[in-house]
Motif scaffolding. Structure first.
Motif, short mmCIF file in Angstrom:
data_model
loop_
_atom_site.label_atom_id
_atom_site.label_comp_id
_atom_site.label_asym_id
_atom_site.label_seq_id
_atom_site.Cartn_x
_atom_site.Cartn_y
_atom_site.Cartn_z
N ARG A 142 5.26 2.65 -4.46
CA ARG A 142 4.89 3.16 -5.78
C ARG A 142 5.14 2.11 -6.84
O ARG A 142 4.52 2.11 -7.89
CB ARG A 142 5.68 4.43 -6.08
CG ARG A 142 5.20 5.10 -7.37
CD ARG A 142 5.63 6.54 -7.45
NE ARG A 142 5.09 7.18 -8.63
CZ ARG A 142 3.87 7.64 -8.74
NH1 ARG A 142 3.04 7.50 -7.75
NH2 ARG A 142 3.46 8.21 -9.85
N ARG A 200 -0.06 0.51 -5.01
CA ARG A 200 -0.87 1.05 -3.91
C ARG A 200 -2.32 1.27 -4.34
O ARG A 200 -3.22 1.33 -3.51
CB ARG A 200 -0.28 2.37 -3.43
CG ARG A 200 -0.42 3.50 -4.44
CD ARG A 200 0.17 4.82 -3.97
NE ARG A 200 1.60 4.77 -3.90
CZ ARG A 200 2.37 5.81 -3.57
NH1 ARG A 200 1.81 6.95 -3.26
NH2 ARG A 200 3.67 5.70 -3.53
N ARG A 201 -2.54 1.38 -5.67
CA ARG A 201 -3.90 1.61 -6.14
C ARG A 201 -4.82 0.45 -5.82
O ARG A 201 -6.02 0.66 -5.59
CB ARG A 201 -3.89 1.84 -7.66
CG ARG A 201 -3.30 3.17 -8.08
CD ARG A 201 -4.15 4.33 -7.59
NE ARG A 201 -5.53 4.23 -8.09
CZ ARG A 201 -6.60 4.51 -7.37
NH1 ARG A 201 -6.49 4.86 -6.10
NH2 ARG A 201 -7.81 4.40 -7.90
N ALA A 233 0.82 -1.21 0.00
CA ALA A 233 0.00 0.00 0.00
C ALA A 233 0.85 1.25 0.00
O ALA A 233 0.43 2.30 -0.48
CB ALA A 233 -0.93 0.00 1.22
N GLY A 234 2.06 1.17 0.52
CA GLY A 234 2.90 2.35 0.57
C GLY A 234 3.96 2.38 -0.50
O GLY A 234 4.86 3.19 -0.46
N ALA A 284 -10.21 -0.64 -0.42
CA ALA A 284 -10.55 -0.05 0.89
C ALA A 284 -11.55 1.09 0.79
O ALA A 284 -12.03 1.57 1.82
CB ALA A 284 -9.28 0.46 1.57
N ASP A 285 -11.90 1.51 -0.42
CA ASP A 285 -12.80 2.64 -0.59
C ASP A 285 -14.15 2.35 0.09
O ASP A 285 -14.79 1.33 -0.15
CB ASP A 285 -13.02 2.91 -2.08
CG ASP A 285 -13.85 4.16 -2.31
OD1 ASP A 285 -13.69 5.13 -1.56
OD2 ASP A 285 -14.68 4.15 -3.25
N VAL A 292 -11.06 1.77 7.69
CA VAL A 292 -9.77 1.10 7.77
C VAL A 292 -8.92 1.75 8.86
O VAL A 292 -8.71 2.97 8.83
CB VAL A 292 -9.02 1.15 6.42
CG1 VAL A 292 -7.66 0.49 6.53
CG2 VAL A 292 -9.87 0.47 5.33
N LEU A 302 -5.32 2.02 10.21
CA LEU A 302 -3.92 1.73 9.94
C LEU A 302 -3.12 1.77 11.24
O LEU A 302 -3.52 2.38 12.23
CB LEU A 302 -3.36 2.75 8.95
CG LEU A 302 -4.04 2.79 7.57
CD1 LEU A 302 -3.39 3.87 6.71
CD2 LEU A 302 -3.97 1.44 6.88
N PRO A 310 -4.94 -1.75 -3.02
CA PRO A 310 -5.56 -1.65 -1.70
C PRO A 310 -6.39 -0.38 -1.53
O PRO A 310 -7.37 -0.38 -0.79
CB PRO A 310 -4.37 -1.67 -0.74
CG PRO A 310 -3.18 -1.32 -1.55
CD PRO A 310 -3.47 -1.82 -2.94
N GLU A 311 -6.02 0.70 -2.22
CA GLU A 311 -6.81 1.93 -2.11
C GLU A 311 -8.22 1.72 -2.68
O GLU A 311 -9.22 2.14 -2.08
CB GLU A 311 -6.11 3.07 -2.85
CG GLU A 311 -4.88 3.61 -2.14
CD GLU A 311 -4.14 4.65 -2.95
OE1 GLU A 311 -3.18 5.24 -2.43
OE2 GLU A 311 -4.51 4.87 -4.13
N VAL A 312 -8.29 1.05 -3.83
CA VAL A 312 -9.60 0.79 -4.44
C VAL A 312 -10.41 -0.16 -3.57
O VAL A 312 -11.61 0.06 -3.34
CB VAL A 312 -9.42 0.22 -5.86
CG1 VAL A 312 -10.74 -0.29 -6.41
CG2 VAL A 312 -8.84 1.28 -6.79
#
Length: 380
Positions: A7, A152-153, A4-5, A159-160, A164, A166, A155-157
């Motif tokens: 790039r 990272r995209r 997730a962190g 988790a929307d 969450v 962290l 887990p971002e998608v």
């Protein structure tokens, strides 16, 4: 999830998995359409003093003649490979199945075996043939791709819309009461889904951890790209520590440092190593150090690597759960008391396998909640 962190992807198997047109259906269902950056449907093979490029003839039929002229592809090898990948009534090791089908020629030795070693993260041929055949079908149907913005995209998608938390390390779970303990307090829910990776999940519920394949992925920045192609490169003679490598920035320029190219190199690792990001030139890739990796990359690409800058070496001891004969399954989950366990350790060691297992866990939780609901209400 450490990706997730990041790039760029933590390891080449992430970028190798064909998330594109047609494949990885569970991932596409969850993540939806994404701004994907495709890699060429080709592989470049170093043999001695030359590099041969094999292009996928199912998408580029005119490449058949070039592939045959390379000496790496023959009708006999193709027939044997097709026979080997036909799912037998009883599963077996991929290496044994290839041998039994007579698939022993240059296509296997110089191309298929090195490439598969980078996908299933083992070079001994121990992976389930059924799983190998499924992976082959995914590559035939799709195109290797990376999302813009980095891995990272994903887990971002996913988790929307979720709550969450962290930096809440789970130290214990109550599989009966559906609770978790963290340094920030205890939390209890109506259901508990444990998706903590193969080792973390096993430790939390007191089970024997599954066998996993460790890897080290090296990341280098260079002013000049060592190849004009973004295709996967392999050493057809397996003469060094690098299993697969690619100039990632040809397909995904946003992953590279400004004004430079990004090169990834995967090495299989031995032993019990510590997870984490390392940029000090030390890694557990079968004893190879940074200079050995760079020397091997110079051989594979036929390029001078003296000016390359090491960005990181990602050491991942649990990169991929082993899928031995008889274990391959899709959308499988585990149980411990009232808890539901999911992940790619349940028979399909891939991104799509992890998502399919997660979907199966969600369906099981919904089923349970519905049985607890008063009449006239539905689970949200």
């Amino acid at each position: 999830m450490s990706a997730a962190g990041s790039r760029f992807p933590l390891s080449i198997p992430w970028l190798c998995f064909p998330w594109g047109r047609g494949p990885s259906p569970h991932l596409r269902r969850e993540a939806g359409p994404a701004d994907l950056q495709p890699f060429p449907r080709a592989i470049r093979v170093r043999r001695g003093g030359q590099i041969d490029e094999l292009v996928d003839p199912t998408r580029h039929p005119r490449s058949v003649a070039q592939d045959l002229r390379s000496g790496l592809v023959s009708p006999r090898d193709l027939a044997a490979a097709r026979l080997a990948l036909q799912l037998p009534s009883a599963d077996r090791r991929r290496g044994d199945a290839f041998d039994a089908a007579g698939f022993r020629g240059p296509l296997r030795r110089h191309v298929v075996d090195p490439f598969l070693a980078g996908v299933v993260c083992e070079a001994e041929g121990s992976t389930s043939l059924r799983f190998t055949a499924w992976l082959a079908s995914m590559f035939l149907r799709g195109t290797p791709s990376l999302p813009k913005g980095g891995m990272r995209r994903l887990p971002e998608v996913l988790a929307d819309g979720l709550d969450v938390r962290l930096d809440h390390r789970v130290t214990a779970v109550d599989t009966v009461a559906s609770g978790v303990s963290t340094p920030h307090g205890d939390f209890t829910g109506r259901a508990l889904v444990l998706a903590a990776g193969p080792i973390g999940a096993a430790c939390l519920v007191g089970e024997q951890p599954p066998v996993t394949h460790p890897t080290t992925t090296w990341w280098f920045a260079t002013d000049r790209a060592p190849s004009h192609s973004g295709a996967i490169h392999v050493d057809g003679e397996s003469s060094g520590p690098v299993i697969t490598t690619a100039v990632v920035s040809h397909a995904a320029p946003d992953h590279a440092p400004a004004g430079q190219h990004l090169v990834a190199a995967l090495a299989l690792a031995d032993g019990d190593v510590t997870d984490g990001d390392r940029a000090d030139g030390q890694a557990a890739d079968r004893g190879a150090d940074e200079q050995q990796v760079l020397a091997h990359l110079g051989h594979i690409y036929g390029a001078d690597t003296d000016g390359w800058r090491t960005l990181a070496a990602h050491r991942i001891p649990q990169m991929l759960p082993a899928v031995v004969p008889g274990q391959f399954a899709h959308g499988r989950i585990g149980y411990r008391d009232e808890a539901v366990l999911c992940g790619d350790q349940f028979g399909n060691a891939s991104i799509d396998g992890a998502v399919a297992s997660g979907q199966a866990a969600a369906s099981e939780v919904i089923r349970r909640l519905r049985t607890q609901m008063p009449e006239g209400r539905t689970a949200q």
